[in-house]
Design a protein around this motif. Structure first.
Motif, PDB file in Angstrom:
ATOM      1  N   ILE A   4       1.031  -0.947   0.074  1.00 18.52           N
ATOM      2  CA  ILE A   4       0.057   0.034   0.038  1.00 18.52           C
ATOM      3  C   ILE A   4       0.945   1.155  -0.030  1.00 18.52           C
ATOM      4  O   ILE A   4       1.747   1.418   0.965  1.00 18.52           O
ATOM      5  CB  ILE A   4      -0.910  -0.004   1.424  1.00 18.52           C
ATOM      6  N   ALA A   5       0.973   2.056  -1.188  1.00 20.44           N
ATOM      7  CA  ALA A   5       1.678   3.409  -1.094  1.00 20.44           C
ATOM      8  C   ALA A   5       1.077   4.229  -0.190  1.00 20.44           C
ATOM      9  O   ALA A   5      -0.081   4.338   0.033  1.00 20.44           O
ATOM     10  CB  ALA A   5       1.619   3.840  -2.358  1.00 20.44           C
ATOM     11  N   ALA A   6       2.000   5.181   0.048  1.00 22.08           N
ATOM     12  CA  ALA A   6       1.460   6.288   0.936  1.00 22.08           C
ATOM     13  C   ALA A   6       0.264   7.071   0.055  1.00 22.08           C
ATOM     14  O   ALA A   6       0.138   7.454  -0.949  1.00 22.08           O
ATOM     15  CB  ALA A   6       2.541   7.426   1.315  1.00 22.08           C
ATOM     16  N   PRO A   7      -0.900   7.259   0.931  1.00 23.97           N
ATOM     17  CA  PRO A   7      -2.129   7.990   0.301  1.00 23.97           C
ATOM     18  C   PRO A   7      -1.806   9.339  -0.331  1.00 23.97           C
ATOM     19  O   PRO A   7      -0.949  10.125   0.480  1.00 23.97           O
ATOM     20  CB  PRO A   7      -2.885   7.794   1.090  1.00 23.97           C
ATOM     21  N   ASP A   8      -2.204   9.770  -1.504  1.00 22.00           N
ATOM     22  CA  ASP A   8      -2.306  11.193  -1.754  1.00 22.00           C
ATOM     23  C   ASP A   8      -3.619  11.581  -1.396  1.00 22.00           C
ATOM     24  O   ASP A   8      -4.750  11.831  -1.886  1.00 22.00           O
ATOM     25  CB  ASP A   8      -2.169  11.238  -3.232  1.00 22.00           C
ATOM     26  N   LEU A   9      -3.572  12.368  -0.063  1.00 19.12           N
ATOM     27  CA  LEU A   9      -4.667  12.746   0.597  1.00 19.12           C
ATOM     28  C   LEU A   9      -5.125  13.964  -0.180  1.00 19.12           C
ATOM     29  O   LEU A   9      -6.429  14.136   0.079  1.00 19.12           O
ATOM     30  CB  LEU A   9      -4.249  12.995   2.112  1.00 19.12           C
ATOM     31  N   ALA A  10      -4.360  14.742  -0.492  1.00 21.41           N
ATOM     32  CA  ALA A  10      -4.855  15.947  -1.172  1.00 21.41           C
ATOM     33  C   ALA A  10      -5.556  15.662  -2.428  1.00 21.41           C
ATOM     34  O   ALA A  10      -6.467  16.300  -2.948  1.00 21.41           O
ATOM     35  CB  ALA A  10      -3.575  16.814  -1.567  1.00 21.41           C
ATOM     36  N   SER A  11      -5.258  14.639  -3.075  1.00 16.71           N
ATOM     37  CA  SER A  11      -5.940  14.191  -4.234  1.00 16.71           C
ATOM     38  C   SER A  11      -7.029  13.310  -3.956  1.00 16.71           C
ATOM     39  O   SER A  11      -7.960  12.969  -4.649  1.00 16.71           O
ATOM     40  CB  SER A  11      -5.129  13.617  -5.479  1.00 16.71           C
ATOM     41  N   GLY A  12      -7.326  12.516  -2.671  1.00 18.56           N
ATOM     42  CA  GLY A  12      -8.270  11.643  -2.433  1.00 18.56           C
ATOM     43  C   GLY A  12      -8.053  10.322  -3.060  1.00 18.56           C
ATOM     44  O   GLY A  12      -9.053   9.792  -3.801  1.00 18.56           O
ATOM     45  N   SER A  13      -6.654   9.799  -3.136  1.00 14.84           N
ATOM     46  CA  SER A  13      -6.441   8.598  -3.866  1.00 14.84           C
ATOM     47  C   SER A  13      -5.442   7.752  -3.122  1.00 14.84           C
ATOM     48  O   SER A  13      -4.862   8.423  -2.512  1.00 14.84           O
ATOM     49  CB  SER A  13      -5.967   8.748  -5.375  1.00 14.84           C
ATOM     50  N   VAL A  14      -5.474   6.524  -3.443  1.00 16.24           N
ATOM     51  CA  VAL A  14      -4.117   5.678  -3.021  1.00 16.24           C
ATOM     52  C   VAL A  14      -3.948   4.418  -3.883  1.00 16.24           C
ATOM     53  O   VAL A  14      -4.843   3.739  -4.746  1.00 16.24           O
ATOM     54  CB  VAL A  14      -4.562   5.054  -1.469  1.00 16.24           C
ATOM     55  N   THR A  15      -2.748   4.200  -4.104  1.00 13.66           N
ATOM     56  CA  THR A  15      -2.087   3.249  -4.930  1.00 13.66           C
ATOM     57  C   THR A  15      -1.679   1.943  -4.074  1.00 13.66           C
ATOM     58  O   THR A  15      -1.219   1.886  -3.009  1.00 13.66           O
ATOM     59  CB  THR A  15      -0.893   3.683  -5.569  1.00 13.66           C
ATOM     60  N   VAL A  16      -2.467   0.598  -4.653  1.00 11.70           N
ATOM     61  CA  VAL A  16      -2.527  -0.607  -3.944  1.00 11.70           C
ATOM     62  C   VAL A  16      -2.081  -1.674  -4.882  1.00 11.70           C
ATOM     63  O   VAL A  16      -2.306  -1.628  -6.090  1.00 11.70           O
ATOM     64  CB  VAL A  16      -3.724  -0.919  -3.172  1.00 11.70           C
ATOM     65  N   GLU A  17      -1.325  -2.747  -4.077  1.00 16.74           N
ATOM     66  CA  GLU A  17      -1.039  -3.984  -5.012  1.00 16.74           C
ATOM     67  C   GLU A  17      -2.381  -4.828  -4.763  1.00 16.74           C
ATOM     68  O   GLU A  17      -3.177  -4.724  -3.924  1.00 16.74           O
ATOM     69  CB  GLU A  17      -0.075  -4.586  -4.730  1.00 16.74           C
ATOM     70  N   ALA A  18      -2.683  -5.920  -5.930  1.00 19.78           N
ATOM     71  CA  ALA A  18      -3.751  -6.484  -5.994  1.00 19.78           C
ATOM     72  C   ALA A  18      -4.181  -7.403  -4.654  1.00 19.78           C
ATOM     73  O   ALA A  18      -5.285  -7.518  -4.268  1.00 19.78           O
ATOM     74  CB  ALA A  18      -3.932  -7.436  -7.066  1.00 19.78           C
ATOM     75  N   GLY A  19      -3.124  -7.803  -4.132  1.00 24.91           N
ATOM     76  CA  GLY A  19      -3.107  -8.833  -2.857  1.00 24.91           C
ATOM     77  C   GLY A  19      -3.521  -8.063  -1.475  1.00 24.91           C
ATOM     78  O   GLY A  19      -3.511  -8.723  -0.668  1.00 24.91           O
ATOM     79  N   VAL A  20      -3.555  -6.772  -1.288  1.00 21.37           N
ATOM     80  CA  VAL A  20      -3.962  -6.232  -0.316  1.00 21.37           C
ATOM     81  C   VAL A  20      -5.169  -6.497   0.182  1.00 21.37           C
ATOM     82  O   VAL A  20      -6.482  -6.600  -0.563  1.00 21.37           O
ATOM     83  CB  VAL A  20      -3.989  -4.470  -0.436  1.00 21.37           C
TER      84      VAL A  20
END
Lengths: 469, 469
Positions: free
Chosen positions: A94-110
């Motif tokens: 799980i990458a650090a969320p982009d709170l200012a943009s309201g999104s987060v990048t994750v891998e499929a197995g999260v």
């Protein structure tokens, strides 16, 4: 080199489980389906996924993507012996969320609950919730286009996916990892892969949309005369409290009975029993919104109208959790009662009561005394219309397929769906064959042929393998 | 019988406009594109659409679906002489809304503003709003997956479409007129046709999702030092007021200047000018929500932090409408200034200011003195990054394509899109060719071949006609 040896060499000892040791991955959650696989590939990177797919493609061996294996339609286990199960569980970053943009990048197995936990302490949440969130993985949730209890307010998975990375059947990688809601640069590939159940490619990463974190909540548990009252009251709730309404879950007295009887630690907080129950939750980002007052106002209207006969507002977090458990343990209560038939239906929300009543008529006609336990999501018309055998009977006397088909036909005639949020998998192929009109079947077969011409991606899911369209 | 005579016979005198009289349909809104068609087919029923499509398919003649013809990317006019324009404007029926379920069934030719009007007096609204709503038709809005100013809160067209009826390139009709949000019975066909710009089939009917009608609103017009402050303030607005926030529109001082100069009847209500402006709107279904107090609280925080330098709350409906007009007349002010370059960009919302600044750097490097007028939707990162020539210059000295490509590349590198809500049409094919990676281009070409093997549906839109993938 044979395929198993090739995959073992690509993936190393941590990444390849030979068929003899594959049992933990080979059967579905309800232990109803799953043939013995050649083995389980557990890649750690997108590049490894790509190499596994290319090797299986070259060998002509089918690949079955698997997330948390919590699905109810057998889409994540092999339909024939010898396929390769592709488990994404090691890709759980799980990458650090982009709170200012309201999104987060994750891998499929999260795992979904881990994503919820990773966002704790921030001002954003990932607003998808469902019973299996402690095991279900993001990739599987995307593959099945999961819905859950907040979908009417925040959308299904397809609405929450901004970007995707997908490894295609031949091993090529589609990088669609954009992070914006508005993207009309060509066909909606990200939407097409959502709900494709791994039959067009395997999702390896995603950019997900977040929502502002609620700072206040109010939760009510209500007793109502019947589902007709629940639908009428739900309609008023939406009109009065639409901006802040986040949950409208219903269940039946039979379901309550089964849950209280079989699931330890449940207690019924109301002084009476009734024909139907509603769990209502409102939530707001602003503590200035008078949630209790707003909810109470609509409740008083409902009582005056005779739509609500009893109710309680949760006084604290523990009580809120106890209210939700009464709803969320509905499937478990019925599972512990014994053999069951599950149906994942949706109809236009205003017609839920009509479906419940007409469904009961046709079920009782086919199998007198069958016990019907409808529960689900009032806001989007999703009814888990589940059955237990008549009291004293051990099973459904072989009538399961006929009952399922009749309920599916009824939903279809009412403008609804026979596969609302669980997907089709292998388990509902017969229903799809019976209900899909030829034009729709042809369109879906064309899409499958276009994106998976060799037919190796999760064969037998969504479309029958041997069918020539 | 030749095709024109055949179509005239299918459609009758009201339904067939021969090429000689087709001028009102043949050019796009900006009068930049559009070859002379064979004629304009104006069917009145889905069956007539089906027969027109079958006839054109048999004759090997291209079909160009057209809604309100308000698009900015030339998707609704012919790219080559001799095509048939298929206007849906006669199919403009609106069924009685299903208020209890929150949906309404419409024909493709319904004008958006007419749908809004048809719902007046009910407790539901159709929550899509954009500048062209007085002309834009539902079918075109679906074809382009329109967004607009409420998209961050209520979704784009694709999120609001529950069911579709589509006539396929060979005249077959796909009936996907289900009326439920949760429908996972196979591939997401309804999502795929949204944004396909009529290249895979023509939408004839739709079931649309409604939202509860707000009973109270509050609207503020704010002056801020720069776009950085706007992004920071927008982030706080979302965190504080996320449930009720329905509009967050930004524009620039240059844009304000152009609008005030050229558009009659506009007035600037604030006492000062600034680097950036925000129009903020909150709305609630419940009159118990203290919207003014909530909005004022966040405004006070913004002023204390130096993010907001001036502002006004609309005191009544007339003032609210006047605030909105200042934002909505931005395109008109620039159009009246003369020649312009339009770019429909999206980036992750937290990076809007960065894009505006970096975009300015590259534009000024390519064409010193160029006047940049960014305006758009803060909530979803959609920037209409429009340019006027340097003061005293008549045009862009032939640099338009290079500027467009560089801005598109910047958006792409930042995780955004070069075609956010206007679509690709024919106008952005060169950008798509330059920016699409081969895997993505191949996937889109496969989809086109699968659903329109003869290539007759809106040829040259989204994918180049002569390209062999």
């Amino acid at each position: 080199m044979d395929l198993a040896a090739g995959l073992a060499s690509i993936l190393g000892p941590k990444g390849w489980v030979p068929g003899a040791d594959a049992r933990p991955w080979s059967r579905d959650w309800l232990d109803r389906h799953g043939e013995a696989p050649l083995g389980v590939a557990r890649p750690g990177t997108t590049d490894e996924v790509s190499r596994v797919m290319a090797a299986c493609h070259a060998a002509g061996v089918g690949v079955v993507p698997q997330g948390g294996n919590t699905g109810l339609c057998s889409a994540a286990v092999a339909g024939r012996p010898g396929a390769v199960i592709l488990s994404l569980s090691r890709m759980a970053g799980i990458a650090a969320p982009d709170l200012a943009s309201g999104s987060v990048t994750v891998e499929a197995g999260v795992i979904l609950a881990n994503l919820h936990a990773a966002l704790e302490g921030t001002e954003m949440v990932f607003p998808l919730h469902l019973g299996a969130e402690g095991s279900a993985q993001i990739g599987g949730l995307i593959g099945t286009n999961a819905g859950g209890s907040h979908a009417f307010r925040h959308g299904m998975m397809s609405d929450l996916v901004l970007g995707l990375e997908v490894v295609l059947p031949d091993g090529r990688v589609w990088n669609g990892m954009r992070a914006v809601q508005k993207d009309n640069a060509g066909y909606a590939l990200r939407k097409l892969f959502c709900g494709a159940e791994g039959t067009l490619g395997v999702v390896t990463r995603a950019v997900l949309r977040l929502a502002p974190r609620p700072r206040a909540k109010a939760t009510a548990l209500l007793a109502l005369p019947d589902m007709g009252a629940a639908v009428a009251f739900g309609s008023r709730l939406r009109a009065d409290l639409g901006d802040v309404l986040t949950g409208m879950e219903f269940f039946s007295d039979l379901g309550l009975d089964l849950a209280l009887r079989h699931v330890p630690g449940l207690a019924w907080p109301l002084g009476s029993r009734a024909g139907a129950y509603l769990l209502v939750e409102v939530a707001s980002t602003s503590p200035l919104v008078p949630l209790d007052e707003m909810l109470s106002g609509t409740l008083e209207w409902g009582m005056a109208e005779g739509l609500v006969t009893d109710g309680a507002l949760a006084a604290n977090e523990a009580q809120r959790a106890a209210f939700w458990r009464l709803r969320e343990e509905q499937p478990e209560g019925q599972r512990l009662e014994g053999v069951q038939l599950k149906h994942d239906i949706s109809v236009p929300p205003g017609r839920i009561a009509e479906f419940v009543e007409r469904g009961a008529g046709l079920c009782q006609r086919l199998l007198p005394g069958v016990r019907i336990n409808p529960f689900g999501h009032l806001g989007d018309g999703n009814i888990h219309y589940n059955l237990s055998p008549p009291a004293g009977q051990a099973d459904f006397a072989g009538l399961g397929p006929e009952i399922g088909l009749e309920l599916a036909r009824l939903a279809d005639r009412m403008g609804g769906s026979f596969a609302a949020e669980h997907g089709l998998g292998r388990a509902k192929i017969a229903l799809a064959d019976a209900l899909r009109r030829p034009v729709e079947r042809g369109l879906m077969a064309s899409l499958k042929r276009a994106l998976d011409p060799a037919g190796g991606m999760n064969p037998g899911v969504i479309l029958r393998e041997d069918r020539q369209e």
